[in-house]
Design a protein around this motif. Structure first.
Motif, PDB file in Angstrom:
ATOM      1  N   GLN A  42       3.692  44.774   6.028  1.00 28.86           N
ATOM      2  CA  GLN A  42       2.691  46.371   6.200  1.00 28.86           C
ATOM      3  C   GLN A  42       3.365  46.396   7.734  1.00 28.86           C
ATOM      4  O   GLN A  42       3.477  45.021   8.622  1.00 28.86           O
ATOM      5  N   SER A  53      -0.327  43.758  -3.600  1.00 30.41           N
ATOM      6  CA  SER A  53       0.929  45.269  -3.199  1.00 30.41           C
ATOM      7  C   SER A  53       0.248  46.019  -2.758  1.00 30.41           C
ATOM      8  O   SER A  53      -1.021  46.939  -3.570  1.00 30.41           O
ATOM      9  N   ASN A  54       0.503  46.719  -1.827  1.00 37.05           N
ATOM     10  CA  ASN A  54       0.186  48.314  -1.589  1.00 37.05           C
ATOM     11  C   ASN A  54       1.532  49.110  -1.322  1.00 37.05           C
ATOM     12  O   ASN A  54       2.381  49.013  -1.081  1.00 37.05           O
ATOM     13  N   TYR A  63       3.324  49.147   1.689  1.00 44.30           N
ATOM     14  CA  TYR A  63       4.004  47.586   1.993  1.00 44.30           C
ATOM     15  C   TYR A  63       5.313  47.742   1.137  1.00 44.30           C
ATOM     16  O   TYR A  63       5.789  47.958   0.482  1.00 44.30           O
TER      17      TYR A  63
END
Length: 76
Positions: A46, A64-65, A68
């Motif tokens: 991030q 996960s995002n 990111y």
């Protein structure tokens, strides 16, 4: 004509400092940084930006995002 020793002009000494490089298409963390930060255990990062002070921060993640970025190794 005799041979002459070739001398590199792009040579730099290797040191044990952690470094982050800004490249054309991505950011790079050198091997010392990877070991010190334990990045081998993470696959996402991030990124934080402090526009006023021209600083960049990083927080490394295993999950996960959508915001990111993916970490990958440059080693071939």
């Amino acid at each position: 004509m005799s041979f002459k020793v070739f001398k590199r002009k792009d040579f730099f000494t290797r040191d044990d400092s952690p470094k982050i490089s800004i490249r054309k298409h991505h950011l790079g963390f050198n091997g010392v940084f990877v070991k010190l930060a334990g990045l081998q255990y993470f696959n996402k990062v991030q990124v934080f930006v402090d526009e006023e002070n021209y600083k960049i921060g990083f927080k490394f993640h295993k999950e996960s995002n959508p915001d990111y970025l993916t970490l990958f190794s440059d080693n071939r």
